[in-house]
Design a protein around this motif. Structure first.
Motif, short mmCIF file in Angstrom:
data_model
loop_
_atom_site.label_atom_id
_atom_site.label_comp_id
_atom_site.label_asym_id
_atom_site.label_seq_id
_atom_site.Cartn_x
_atom_site.Cartn_y
_atom_site.Cartn_z
N ASP A 125 2.27 1.85 7.45
CA ASP A 125 1.42 1.25 6.43
C ASP A 125 1.95 -0.08 5.93
OD1 ASP A 125 3.60 2.36 5.17
OD2 ASP A 125 2.52 2.68 3.29
N ALA A 126 3.04 -0.57 6.53
CA ALA A 126 3.66 -1.78 6.02
C ALA A 126 2.85 -3.03 6.34
CB ALA A 126 5.06 -1.92 6.59
N ASP A 127 1.96 -2.91 7.32
CA ASP A 127 1.28 -4.11 7.80
C ASP A 127 -0.16 -4.22 7.32
OD1 ASP A 127 3.16 -3.08 10.35
OD2 ASP A 127 3.49 -5.07 9.56
N ILE A 128 -0.57 -3.30 6.47
CA ILE A 128 -1.91 -3.41 5.89
C ILE A 128 -1.86 -4.49 4.80
CG2 ILE A 128 -3.73 -2.25 4.60
CD1 ILE A 128 -2.91 0.34 5.89
N PRO A 129 -2.52 -5.61 5.01
CA PRO A 129 -2.43 -6.71 4.04
C PRO A 129 -3.09 -6.34 2.72
CG PRO A 129 -4.14 -7.16 5.65
CD PRO A 129 -3.44 -5.91 6.12
N GLN A 130 -2.63 -6.99 1.68
CA GLN A 130 -3.16 -6.68 0.35
C GLN A 130 -4.46 -7.44 0.12
OE1 GLN A 130 -0.19 -6.83 -2.76
NE2 GLN A 130 1.44 -6.47 -1.28
N ILE A 131 -5.50 -6.96 0.79
CA ILE A 131 -6.82 -7.57 0.68
C ILE A 131 -7.75 -6.60 -0.06
CG2 ILE A 131 -8.81 -8.42 1.98
CD1 ILE A 131 -6.90 -9.00 4.30
N ALA A 222 -14.97 -1.05 6.31
CA ALA A 222 -14.03 -2.15 6.08
C ALA A 222 -14.43 -3.39 6.88
CB ALA A 222 -12.62 -1.71 6.47
N LYS A 223 -13.99 -4.54 6.44
CA LYS A 223 -14.29 -5.81 7.12
C LYS A 223 -12.99 -6.47 7.57
CE LYS A 223 -18.60 -6.39 4.55
NZ LYS A 223 -19.34 -7.21 3.55
N LYS A 224 -12.42 -7.31 6.73
CA LYS A 224 -11.20 -8.01 7.11
C LYS A 224 -10.05 -7.06 7.43
CE LYS A 224 -12.19 -12.16 4.38
NZ LYS A 224 -11.72 -13.03 3.28
N ILE A 225 -10.01 -5.95 6.74
CA ILE A 225 -8.89 -5.03 6.87
C ILE A 225 -9.08 -4.01 8.00
CG2 ILE A 225 -9.60 -3.09 5.38
CD1 ILE A 225 -6.91 -3.43 3.96
#
Length: 409
Positions: A125-131, A222-225
């Motif tokens: 889960d470290a690479d899920i950006p904070q979007i 979801a879109k960007k994520i």
């Protein structure tokens, strides 16, 4: 026999002449196509295999093992016939004809690096950006709150103690009622860690399962994520987090994520397709994905690709120019493994060669020992049977007959 075998397996072995013969055979094998089995190979390659076999057979340890093997065979023959038997040299003994194919296969695998590729992946889960996206599902959400971030720091910190992990647990539990899927996943991890003092398999599986349902619920909208969530789902099916391991589903999610540009998904797929360990092997596809990652600047992918071109294998020919290109790119980004390989190219090649020669030495000793042990195991029953036949024959010559276990003259 056992003592000699142990000495061989626990010792060391170097033979420069054998190294030269192995290098020559490797080049010959790469120059021919088709079935690489002794009986199908050209005469000159067979002669190279025979020379390697002869060189191995002449070593003192192998010669000593073969002498022991011959002693047992002579004893077996004498049990049957009461005669002595002349034994042929090891390289001419038909019992050990399979050794020639063993030599071929060992040399073919000498520079085949696929099997020892270690797949390195980030914390799922470290690479899920904070979007933060609009239209998020009301039941589940992804929130990088301060409590969640602090809990993550505690879990990641090497010096965290039990009281620290208990604090992390409270912080994460406070976010569960909000439907925070990230907190659910991190609790699953926390309860799986022995050093936390909170390890509980059932709780870990429960929260991983909840997180899985949350990611599955959020991903379609979801879109960007989306590519990050698809990668996350792939990892959960790949590792069996909150579900049974399902490599087919894992591959499907990784493929979807890779198509949307996720580098981690591409890299993992590439290494899996090359190794064939968990997904169906497809080396061409794996090399293509790994090249894409390397050309995008991923240091780990550059190292693995450079290493593959440096060593070469049946599916990928050596290419020193490409090898140096990718190894240098990886080294420039601080990859010490790439730099070490660049600094010690000849040493590395020599070590691979020396390991191959040692493997041939050990494998031949195992062939002799295994056949000896099988023969020794069967020796008693064979000897007893032969002895009974000899006794019956002698009795018949003396006019002694046996009826219902009683002797009659």
């Amino acid at each position: 026999m056992s003592e000699i075998a142990k000495q061989i397996q626990n010792g060391s072995f170097t033979n420069k002449n054998l190294e030269k013969l192995v290098m020559s055979l490797q080049a010959q094998l790469k120059s021919v196509s088709g079935k690489k089995v002794y009986g199908y190979l050209p005469k000159e390659i067979k002669e190279s295999v025979d020379r390697i076999f002869s060189e191995l057979a002449e070593t003192p340890q192998i010669a000593a093992m073969y002498d022991k093997w011959c002693e047992l065979e002579r004893a077996k023959y004498k049990t049957y016939t009461q005669k002595e038997k002349d034994m042929s040299p090891l390289v001419q003994n038909n019992v050990f004809k399979p050794v020639k194919n063993m030599i071929i296969q060992t040399v073919l695998k000498m520079e085949f690096p696929v099997a020892d590729i270690e797949i390195e992946v980030p914390v799922p889960d470290a690479d899920i950006p904070q979007i933060i996206e609009e239209n998020s599902n009301a039941q589940y959400c992804l929130k990088w709150s301060d409590d969640y971030k602090n809990a993550c720091k505690i879990i990641k910190e090497k010096n965290s103690g039990i009281s620290d992990f208990q604090t992390a647990e409270r912080l994460l539990l406070s976010k569960i009622n909000e439907g925070n899927v990230l907190a659910m996943f991190k609790l699953g991890k926390l309860y799986s860690m022995e050093k936390s003092g909170l390890n509980d398999y059932e709780k870990s599986f429960e929260y991983y399962q909840k997180a899985l349902q949350g990611f599955l619920n959020i991903e379609p909208k979801a879109k960007k994520i989306k590519p990050y969530l698809q990668y996350q789902l792939g990892m959960m099916y790949f590792k069996g987090l909150g579900t049974q391991i399902d490599n087919q589903k894992a591959a499907e999610y990784f493929e979807k994520s890779a198509e949307l540009g996720n580098q981690y998904a591409k890299r993992l797929l590439a290494l899996e397709y090359i190794s064939g360990k968990n997904f169906e092997q497809n080396i061409d596809k794996g090399i293509s994905l790994l090249t894409d990652c390397a050309d995008s600047g991923d240091a780990f992918s550059c190292y693995q690709l450079g290493r593959l071109y440096f060593l070469g294998n049946d599916e990928l020919k050596k290419d020193n120019e490409k090898a140096m290109k990718y190894l240098n790119l990886s080294a420039e980004q601080g990859n010490e493994y790439a730099q070490n390989l660049l600094d010690n190219q000849e040493k590395f090649k020599n070590e691979v060669l020396a390991d191959t020669v040692f493997n041939l030495f050990v494998n031949l000793s195992c062939c002799i020992e295994d056949d000896y042990n099988r023969s020794q195991k069967n020796m008693r029953s064979l000897a007893d049977s032969s002895l009974r036949r000899m006794i019956r024959k002698k009795k018949e010559e003396l006019g002694i007959k046996e009826e219902n276990g009683h002797q009659q003259v």
